[in-house]
Design a protein around this motif. Structure first.
Motif, PDB file in Angstrom:
ATOM      1  N   ILE A 161       0.835  -1.203   0.000  1.00  0.00           N
ATOM      2  CA  ILE A 161       0.000   0.000   0.000  1.00  0.00           C
ATOM      3  C   ILE A 161       0.870   1.252   0.000  1.00  0.00           C
ATOM      4  O   ILE A 161       0.623   2.212  -0.733  1.00  0.00           O
ATOM      5  N   ALA A 162       1.938   1.230   0.827  1.00  0.00           N
ATOM      6  CA  ALA A 162       2.846   2.383   0.888  1.00  0.00           C
ATOM      7  C   ALA A 162       3.554   2.588  -0.442  1.00  0.00           C
ATOM      8  O   ALA A 162       3.743   3.722  -0.900  1.00  0.00           O
ATOM      9  N   MET A 163       3.964   1.474  -1.101  1.00  0.00           N
ATOM     10  CA  MET A 163       4.637   1.574  -2.400  1.00  0.00           C
ATOM     11  C   MET A 163       3.701   2.161  -3.446  1.00  0.00           C
ATOM     12  O   MET A 163       4.098   3.017  -4.247  1.00  0.00           O
ATOM     13  N   ALA A 164       2.444   1.695  -3.440  1.00  0.00           N
ATOM     14  CA  ALA A 164       1.467   2.204  -4.407  1.00  0.00           C
ATOM     15  C   ALA A 164       1.214   3.692  -4.192  1.00  0.00           C
ATOM     16  O   ALA A 164       1.119   4.461  -5.154  1.00  0.00           O
ATOM     17  N   ALA A 165       1.150   4.101  -2.920  1.00  0.00           N
ATOM     18  CA  ALA A 165       0.918   5.517  -2.624  1.00  0.00           C
ATOM     19  C   ALA A 165       2.110   6.366  -3.071  1.00  0.00           C
ATOM     20  O   ALA A 165       1.941   7.453  -3.629  1.00  0.00           O
ATOM     21  N   THR A 166       3.317   5.854  -2.835  1.00  0.00           N
ATOM     22  CA  THR A 166       4.522   6.584  -3.260  1.00  0.00           C
ATOM     23  C   THR A 166       4.587   6.696  -4.770  1.00  0.00           C
ATOM     24  O   THR A 166       4.905   7.758  -5.324  1.00  0.00           O
ATOM     25  N   ARG A 167       4.275   5.589  -5.480  1.00  0.00           N
ATOM     26  CA  ARG A 167       4.279   5.614  -6.943  1.00  0.00           C
ATOM     27  C   ARG A 167       3.273   6.647  -7.464  1.00  0.00           C
ATOM     28  O   ARG A 167       3.553   7.389  -8.410  1.00  0.00           O
ATOM     29  N   GLU A 168       2.102   6.673  -6.838  1.00  0.00           N
ATOM     30  CA  GLU A 168       1.071   7.611  -7.276  1.00  0.00           C
ATOM     31  C   GLU A 168       1.519   9.056  -7.054  1.00  0.00           C
ATOM     32  O   GLU A 168       1.308   9.927  -7.904  1.00  0.00           O
ATOM     33  N   ARG A 169       2.167   9.311  -5.905  1.00  0.00           N
ATOM     34  CA  ARG A 169       2.641  10.674  -5.634  1.00  0.00           C
ATOM     35  C   ARG A 169       3.683  11.098  -6.665  1.00  0.00           C
ATOM     36  O   ARG A 169       3.691  12.248  -7.122  1.00  0.00           O
ATOM     37  N   LEU A 170       4.585  10.168  -7.023  1.00  0.00           N
ATOM     38  CA  LEU A 170       5.622  10.499  -7.998  1.00  0.00           C
ATOM     39  C   LEU A 170       5.025  10.706  -9.389  1.00  0.00           C
ATOM     40  O   LEU A 170       5.461  11.584 -10.137  1.00  0.00           O
ATOM     41  N   HIS A 171       4.022   9.889  -9.736  1.00  0.00           N
ATOM     42  CA  HIS A 171       3.410  10.018 -11.046  1.00  0.00           C
ATOM     43  C   HIS A 171       2.684  11.356 -11.215  1.00  0.00           C
ATOM     44  O   HIS A 171       2.538  11.848 -12.339  1.00  0.00           O
TER      45      HIS A 171
END
Length: 329
Positions: free
Chosen positions: A88-98
Motif C-alpha cells: 500500500i505504501a509503495m502504491a501511494a509513493t508511486r502515485e505521488r511520484l506520477h
C-alpha cells in the motif's frame, strides 16, 4: 532470537510432534522412551516445534500439539499484514511520484526553449543528461568522437545506449579518429556499432567531441581535453545549424570504417534473440524476466547458453561478439 522461518524440522522433531498429538500429557522421559530418543533430543525437538508454533504449553503442564494449518496462520499472518502495508505504501509513493509527470514535462519544455544553452557539470549529472537524451531521441544521432582510443569504462557506458537507439530504428552516424582503430577496445566498439547497423567512419582530425540528437540538441565538452569537466547543452537554432554543417564537413572528409568479415553462424531466434537484445542493451536478468514474462531461472539459463555460444567471459564481451556475428542487426 531464532528466526522461525529458518527453523528446519528433522526426523526426530517430526516423530516427537506425532507423539505429542497422541500423548499430550507424557513427560519428556516417557516421550523419549516411546521415540527411542534421548531426553536431550526430545527437548531440542520440542524447542523447534514450539518456535514454529506446532506445540504450545498447556495450563495443566505438558505440551499440546497444534495443527499445521493453525500454526502457519499464527506465524505467517503478521508477515502478510506487513507485506500488505508495504504494498500500500509503495502504491501511494508511486502515485505521488506520477503526479509530478505534468510538472516534469512542463519544465522540460521550458528547458528546451530554442534560445537556451545549458551548462552541466559532474560526471553523474552528465550521464543523467545523456540517458535522458537517448530516451527521447527518435530519428538521428550524429557523433564526433575525438581523442583516439576510448576508455573501457566509457565504452561500457556508451554501447548499451547505442544498441538501444538502434533497436528503436534511430540512425547513428559516428566519426572516429584513424588512431582509434589501433586501440583494441575502441576498434571492437566501432565494429559493434557497425554490426548493429550504425554508420561508422574515420578521419585524421576532429575539432572536438560532439553529439547531436535529432538535429535539435547538441552536447559539447566545456574542456575538450577533459570530458568529465562538464558539457554545454545547445538548443539554439543558429548554433545547431553551424554544428550540423561542421558534422557534415567532418563526415565528408572521413572514410568508411573497414568492418571485419563476420562468420555466418546461425543467430538466435524467438525468446533467445529477445533475451540477447535486452541483455545487450544493459538489462539485468530480473528486468529481462519482467519484460518477457518468463522466470529469472529461464533467463539465467538462456544467458549462460548465449555466452557459451559467443565464447564470452562477460555480458559486455557477449554484446560485442553478438554484433560482430550480425546477431543484433
Amino acid at each position: 532470537m531464532t528466526d522461525p522461518l529458518a527453523t528446519e524440522l528433522d526426523a526426530a522433531a517430526v516423530r516427537v510432534y506425532q507423539l505429542r498429538v497422541t500423548h499430550p500429557t507424557d513427560l519428556a522421559s516417557q516421550l523419549a522412551s516411546r521415540a527411542g530418543l534421548s531426553r536431550e533430543q526430545v527437548s531440542e525437538a520440542e524447542d523447534k516445534l514450539a518456535t514454529l508454533g506446532l506445540i504450545q504449553r498447556s495450563p495443566s503442564g505438558g505440551w499440546v500439539a497444534i495443527s499445521p494449518e493453525s500454526a502457519a496462520e499464527t506465524l505467517i499472518a503478521p508477515m502478510e499484514r506487513d507485506i500488505l502495508q508495504r504494498r500500500i505504501a509503495m502504491a501511494a509513493t508511486r502515485e505521488r511520484l506520477h503526479t509530478l509527470s505534468g510538472d516534469y514535462l512542463e519544465a522540460r519544455s521550458m528547458r528546451s526553449a530554442k534560445s537556451s544553452i545549458e551548462i552541466v557539470e559532474g560526471i553523474d549529472n552528465i550521464r543523467a543528461v545523456i540517458d535522458d537524451l537517448v530516451r527521447t531521441c527518435v530519428s538521428t544521432l550524429h557523433v564526433l568522437i575525438s581523442g583516439g582510443g576510448q576508455s573501457e569504462a566509457g565504452i561500457r557506458a556508451a554501447l548499451p545506449l547505442d544498441l538501444e537507439l538502434r533497436s528503436r530504428g534511430v540512425e547513428i552516424h559516428a566519426v572516429f579518429l584513424h588512431s582509434a582503430r589501433r586501440h583494441r577496445a575502441t576498434a571492437q566498439y566501432m565494429d559493434a556499432l557497425s554490426g548493429a547497423g550504425a554508420h561508422v567512419r574515420c578521419t585524421g582530425i576532429l575539432p572536438s567531441r560532439m553529439q547531436i540528437y535529432d538535429g535539435e540538441c547538441a552536447l559539447l565538452p566545456l574542456d575538450p581535453k577533459d570530458p568529465q569537466a562538464g558539457v554545454s547543452i545547445v538548443r539554439d537554432p543558429s548554433v545547431l545549424s553551424f554544428l550540423g554543417q561542421l558534422f557534415a564537413h567532418c563526415w565528408a572528409q572521413s572514410t568508411p570504417f573497414p568492418e571485419e568479415e563476420r562468420p555466418t553462424a546461425q543467430g538466435p531466434t524467438g525468446t533467445e534473440r529477445q533475451v540477447l537484445l535486452l541483455m545487450a542493451s544493459g538489462r539485468t536478468n530480473e528486468e529481462i524476466a519482467g519484460r518477457l514474462g518468463i522466470s529469472q531461472r529461464s533467463v539465467s539459463r538462456t544467458v549462460a547458453q548465449l555466452m557459451e555460444r559467443l565464447q564470452a567471459a562477460n555480458r559486455f564481451q557477449a554484446g560485442v561478439r553478438a554484433t560482430q556475428l550480425g546477431w543484433l542487426s
